[in-house]
Design an enzyme around this catalytic site. Structure first.
Site, PDB file in Angstrom:
ATOM      1  N   ARG A   1       0.833  -1.210   0.000  1.00  0.00           N
ATOM      2  CA  ARG A   1       0.000   0.000   0.000  1.00  0.00           C
ATOM      3  C   ARG A   1       0.872   1.267   0.000  1.00  0.00           C
ATOM      4  O   ARG A   1       0.548   2.263  -0.649  1.00  0.00           O
ATOM      5  CB  ARG A   1      -0.922   0.011   1.223  1.00  0.00           C
ATOM      6  CG  ARG A   1      -2.019  -1.038   1.132  1.00  0.00           C
ATOM      7  CD  ARG A   1      -2.972  -0.958   2.301  1.00  0.00           C
ATOM      8  NE  ARG A   1      -3.628   0.336   2.401  1.00  0.00           N
ATOM      9  CZ  ARG A   1      -4.126   0.841   3.535  1.00  0.00           C
ATOM     10  NH1 ARG A   1      -4.016   0.181   4.662  1.00  0.00           N
ATOM     11  NH2 ARG A   1      -4.729   2.008   3.534  1.00  0.00           N
TER      12      ARG A   1
ATOM     13  N   ASN B   1      -7.729   9.429   6.237  1.00  0.00           N
ATOM     14  CA  ASN B   1      -6.815   8.825   5.264  1.00  0.00           C
ATOM     15  C   ASN B   1      -5.376   8.873   5.771  1.00  0.00           C
ATOM     16  O   ASN B   1      -4.967   9.824   6.422  1.00  0.00           O
ATOM     17  CB  ASN B   1      -6.917   9.551   3.919  1.00  0.00           C
ATOM     18  CG  ASN B   1      -8.305   9.409   3.333  1.00  0.00           C
ATOM     19  OD1 ASN B   1      -9.075   8.552   3.765  1.00  0.00           O
ATOM     20  ND2 ASN B   1      -8.643  10.239   2.368  1.00  0.00           N
TER      21      ASN B   1
ATOM     22  N   ASP C   1      -2.844   8.521   3.566  1.00  0.00           N
ATOM     23  CA  ASP C   1      -2.034   8.633   2.351  1.00  0.00           C
ATOM     24  C   ASP C   1      -1.256   9.940   2.219  1.00  0.00           C
ATOM     25  O   ASP C   1      -0.404  10.068   1.329  1.00  0.00           O
ATOM     26  CB  ASP C   1      -2.921   8.419   1.106  1.00  0.00           C
ATOM     27  CG  ASP C   1      -4.135   9.337   1.050  1.00  0.00           C
ATOM     28  OD1 ASP C   1      -4.040  10.493   1.491  1.00  0.00           O
ATOM     29  OD2 ASP C   1      -5.191   8.881   0.552  1.00  0.00           O
TER      30      ASP C   1
ATOM     31  N   HIS D   1      -5.909   8.832  11.628  1.00  0.00           N
ATOM     32  CA  HIS D   1      -5.496   7.428  11.578  1.00  0.00           C
ATOM     33  C   HIS D   1      -4.013   7.248  11.251  1.00  0.00           C
ATOM     34  O   HIS D   1      -3.597   6.172  10.835  1.00  0.00           O
ATOM     35  CB  HIS D   1      -6.364   6.661  10.558  1.00  0.00           C
ATOM     36  CG  HIS D   1      -7.782   6.496  11.004  1.00  0.00           C
ATOM     37  ND1 HIS D   1      -8.802   6.049  10.182  1.00  0.00           N
ATOM     38  CD2 HIS D   1      -8.368   6.708  12.216  1.00  0.00           C
ATOM     39  CE1 HIS D   1      -9.939   6.004  10.864  1.00  0.00           C
ATOM     40  NE2 HIS D   1      -9.704   6.411  12.088  1.00  0.00           N
TER      41      HIS D   1
ATOM     42  N   CYS E   1      13.554  -2.800  15.012  1.00  0.00           N
ATOM     43  CA  CYS E   1      13.913  -1.480  15.537  1.00  0.00           C
ATOM     44  C   CYS E   1      15.409  -1.457  15.866  1.00  0.00           C
ATOM     45  O   CYS E   1      15.920  -2.393  16.504  1.00  0.00           O
ATOM     46  CB  CYS E   1      13.094  -1.222  16.793  1.00  0.00           C
ATOM     47  SG  CYS E   1      13.591   0.218  17.738  1.00  0.00           S
TER      48      CYS E   1
ATOM     49  N   CYS F   1      15.636  -1.084  20.083  1.00  0.00           N
ATOM     50  CA  CYS F   1      15.278  -2.133  21.048  1.00  0.00           C
ATOM     51  C   CYS F   1      15.089  -3.505  20.417  1.00  0.00           C
ATOM     52  O   CYS F   1      14.860  -4.482  21.128  1.00  0.00           O
ATOM     53  CB  CYS F   1      14.016  -1.728  21.814  1.00  0.00           C
ATOM     54  SG  CYS F   1      12.500  -1.962  20.869  1.00  0.00           S
TER      55      CYS F   1
ATOM     56  N   GLY G   1     -16.620  11.750   1.178  1.00  0.00           N
ATOM     57  CA  GLY G   1     -15.988  10.490   0.760  1.00  0.00           C
ATOM     58  C   GLY G   1     -15.704   9.542   1.898  1.00  0.00           C
ATOM     59  O   GLY G   1     -14.708   8.817   1.864  1.00  0.00           O
TER      60      GLY G   1
ATOM     61  N   ASN H   1     -20.749  12.490  -1.317  1.00  0.00           N
ATOM     62  CA  ASN H   1     -20.386  11.073  -1.386  1.00  0.00           C
ATOM     63  C   ASN H   1     -20.953  10.480  -2.671  1.00  0.00           C
ATOM     64  O   ASN H   1     -21.986  10.923  -3.173  1.00  0.00           O
ATOM     65  CB  ASN H   1     -20.950  10.314  -0.176  1.00  0.00           C
ATOM     66  CG  ASN H   1     -20.239   8.985   0.042  1.00  0.00           C
ATOM     67  OD1 ASN H   1     -20.229   8.114  -0.816  1.00  0.00           O
ATOM     68  ND2 ASN H   1     -19.623   8.827   1.203  1.00  0.00           N
TER      69      ASN H   1
ATOM     70  N   GLU I   1     -22.274   7.675  -2.804  1.00  0.00           N
ATOM     71  CA  GLU I   1     -23.464   6.905  -2.421  1.00  0.00           C
ATOM     72  C   GLU I   1     -24.046   7.481  -1.134  1.00  0.00           C
ATOM     73  O   GLU I   1     -23.297   8.033  -0.331  1.00  0.00           O
ATOM     74  CB  GLU I   1     -23.073   5.441  -2.102  1.00  0.00           C
ATOM     75  CG  GLU I   1     -22.316   4.708  -3.177  1.00  0.00           C
ATOM     76  CD  GLU I   1     -23.213   4.339  -4.332  1.00  0.00           C
ATOM     77  OE1 GLU I   1     -24.445   4.352  -4.153  1.00  0.00           O
ATOM     78  OE2 GLU I   1     -22.668   4.056  -5.422  1.00  0.00           O
TER      79      GLU I   1
HETATM   80  P1  OAD Z   1     -14.672   3.538   3.108  1.00  0.00           P
HETATM   81  O1  OAD Z   1     -13.975   2.669   2.114  1.00  0.00           O
HETATM   82  O2  OAD Z   1     -15.425   2.890   4.218  1.00  0.00           O
HETATM   83  O3  OAD Z   1     -15.728   4.468   2.365  1.00  0.00           O
HETATM   84  C1  OAD Z   1     -15.398   5.205   1.235  1.00  0.00           C
HETATM   85  C2  OAD Z   1     -16.585   6.088   0.916  1.00  0.00           C
HETATM   86  O4  OAD Z   1     -16.225   6.904  -0.174  1.00  0.00           O
HETATM   87  C3  OAD Z   1     -17.846   5.319   0.514  1.00  0.00           C
HETATM   88  O5  OAD Z   1     -18.941   5.848   1.226  1.00  0.00           O
HETATM   89  C4  OAD Z   1     -17.970   5.600  -0.996  1.00  0.00           C
HETATM   90  O6  OAD Z   1     -19.325   5.693  -1.408  1.00  0.00           O
HETATM   91  C5  OAD Z   1     -17.294   6.950  -1.092  1.00  0.00           C
HETATM   92  N1  OAD Z   1     -16.669   7.242  -2.397  1.00  0.00           N
HETATM   93  C6  OAD Z   1     -16.001   6.405  -3.225  1.00  0.00           C
HETATM   94  N2  OAD Z   1     -15.490   7.071  -4.261  1.00  0.00           N
HETATM   95  C7  OAD Z   1     -15.835   8.385  -4.080  1.00  0.00           C
HETATM   96  C8  OAD Z   1     -15.587   9.581  -4.811  1.00  0.00           C
HETATM   97  N3  OAD Z   1     -14.841   9.593  -5.928  1.00  0.00           N
HETATM   98  N4  OAD Z   1     -16.102  10.732  -4.328  1.00  0.00           N
HETATM   99  C9  OAD Z   1     -16.828  10.751  -3.194  1.00  0.00           C
HETATM  100  N5  OAD Z   1     -17.107   9.650  -2.479  1.00  0.00           N
HETATM  101  C10 OAD Z   1     -16.602   8.488  -2.895  1.00  0.00           C
HETATM  102  O7  OAD Z   1     -13.585   4.537   3.653  1.00  0.00           O
HETATM  103  P2  OAD Z   1     -13.589   5.420   4.966  1.00  0.00           P
HETATM  104  O8  OAD Z   1     -14.936   5.942   5.287  1.00  0.00           O
HETATM  105  O9  OAD Z   1     -12.471   6.375   4.829  1.00  0.00           O
HETATM  106  O10 OAD Z   1      -9.623   3.022   9.260  1.00  0.00           O
HETATM  107  O11 OAD Z   1     -13.183   4.367   6.057  1.00  0.00           O
HETATM  108  C11 OAD Z   1     -12.949   4.855   7.332  1.00  0.00           C
HETATM  109  C12 OAD Z   1     -11.905   4.039   7.974  1.00  0.00           C
HETATM  110  O12 OAD Z   1     -12.277   2.681   7.872  1.00  0.00           O
HETATM  111  C13 OAD Z   1     -10.535   4.063   7.302  1.00  0.00           C
HETATM  112  O13 OAD Z   1      -9.766   5.158   7.674  1.00  0.00           O
HETATM  113  C14 OAD Z   1      -9.927   2.816   7.854  1.00  0.00           C
HETATM  114  C15 OAD Z   1     -11.125   1.885   7.762  1.00  0.00           C
HETATM  115  O14 OAD Z   1     -11.275   1.057   8.753  1.00  0.00           O
HETATM  116  C16 OAD Z   1      -8.654   2.300   9.829  1.00  0.00           C
HETATM  117  O15 OAD Z   1      -7.874   1.615   9.197  1.00  0.00           O
HETATM  118  C17 OAD Z   1      -8.590   2.450  11.308  1.00  0.00           C
END
Ligand code: OAD
Length: 244
Positions: free
Chosen positions: A70, A102, A104, A119, A147, A150, A187, A213, A215
């Site tokens: 990733r 995110n 990234d 995160h 590491c 340690c 998003g 979003n 959706e």
């Molecule tokens: P998700 O993968 O759960 O959701 C992505 C959202 O983006 C969905 O609701 C899609 O409909 C929407 N989407 C996709 N493409 C899009 C676009 N081009 N424009 C607008 N919306 C779009 O991702 P997150 O909500 O970020 O945490 O997930 C939250 C957390 O869940 C992440 O940070 C990660 C995961 O568990 C950890 O790793 C702790």
């Protein structure tokens, strides 16, 4: 796209604004969202099953390799028009807080200042035992790098399922959400806590909730405005409608 006059007028007054982003904002940069099915090498695993302390304890090398893959995918992409539009909003709104789930780093790359990364950041690596950050390490085909202080196993500097969020970042995000006039949820599927509660914290204090979003999500019925589509299209149009 036509935006409601009330929203455009409010943005022009430079109110306190919070924007919470999720994996959807990086989708148009070419990164898969978290809940997309994985492909290729990783198709047999669900992201949720790799992003946890239990997964790391069970098979550290598998988890390390997934993050290494990733990390390389993130290095190969660039911010998209949605990231740049959010950076532009910060230039017009004096009290603009950008909170992201995110890992990234694309918001920073697009020029957003002071991003609250709830995160963590996938490009950073720390020791799983003493917490010291590592700037470089030697990859090994069979085991996880260690590491240099340690000898503990190195791990990505991200929050895994079941781990607490970094306290200063979470507190700053809650505080900003409680005093903002406008809250954007962009998003994100809004199902992962505690990030998902931020919109409700804002709503409870009377903020206007705007969701962008691809959706509908569990937040959509609470949102004052829901714009369905790609954030990389809608956000630049909003910036244009308000400031250009
Ligand atoms: P998700 O993968 O759960 O959701 C992505 C959202 O983006 C969905 O609701 C899609 O409909 C929407 N989407 C996709 N493409 C899009 C676009 N081009 N424009 C607008 N919306 C779009 O991702 P997150 O909500 O970020 O945490 O997930 C939250 C957390 O869940 C992440 O940070 C990660 C995961 O568990 C950890 O790793 C702790």
């Amino acid at each position: 796209m036509d935006f409601p006059g009330r929203l455009v007028r409010l943005l022009k007054t430079s109110p306190r604004v919070v924007a919470l982003t999720g994996a959807g904002v990086s989708q148009e940069s070419g990164l898969r969202t978290f809940r997309d099915a994985q492909t290729g090498l990783w198709a047999q695993y669900k992201s949720e099953d790799l992003a946890s302390p239990q997964a790391f304890a069970r098979d550290p090398k598998l988890v390390w390799d997934w993050y290494a893959w990733r990390r390389e995918a993130v290095k190969a992409v660039r911010p998209n028009a949605g990231h740049y539009a959010l950076a532009e909003m910060a230039r017009h709104i004096s009290n603009f807080t950008l909170v992201t789930q995110n890992v990234d780093g694309l918001h920073r790359m697009a020029g957003s200042p002071d991003v609250i990364e709830l995160h963590g950041n996938i490009q950073r690596v720390r020791c799983s035992v003493c917490g010291e950050f590592a700037d470089d390490w030697i990859d090994d085909p069979v085991s996880v790098p260690r590491c240099s202080s340690c000898g503990g196993m190195l791990r990505p500097h991200v929050v895994w399922f079941g781990e607490p969020l970094p306290r200063p970042e979470l507190e700053a995000a809650i505080e900003a959400s409680q005093v903002c006039r406008l809250f954007f949820s962009i998003g994100t599927s809004g199902v992962v806590q505690p990030a998902a509660t931020l919109a409700h914290a804002a709503n409870d204090r009377g903020a206007i909730i705007v969701e962008i979003n691809a959706e509908p999500t569990p937040l959509t019925s609470t949102a004052d405005y829901f714009f369905q589509g790609k954030s990389g299209v809608i956000l630049p149009e909003l910036v244009k409608a308000v400031w250009l």
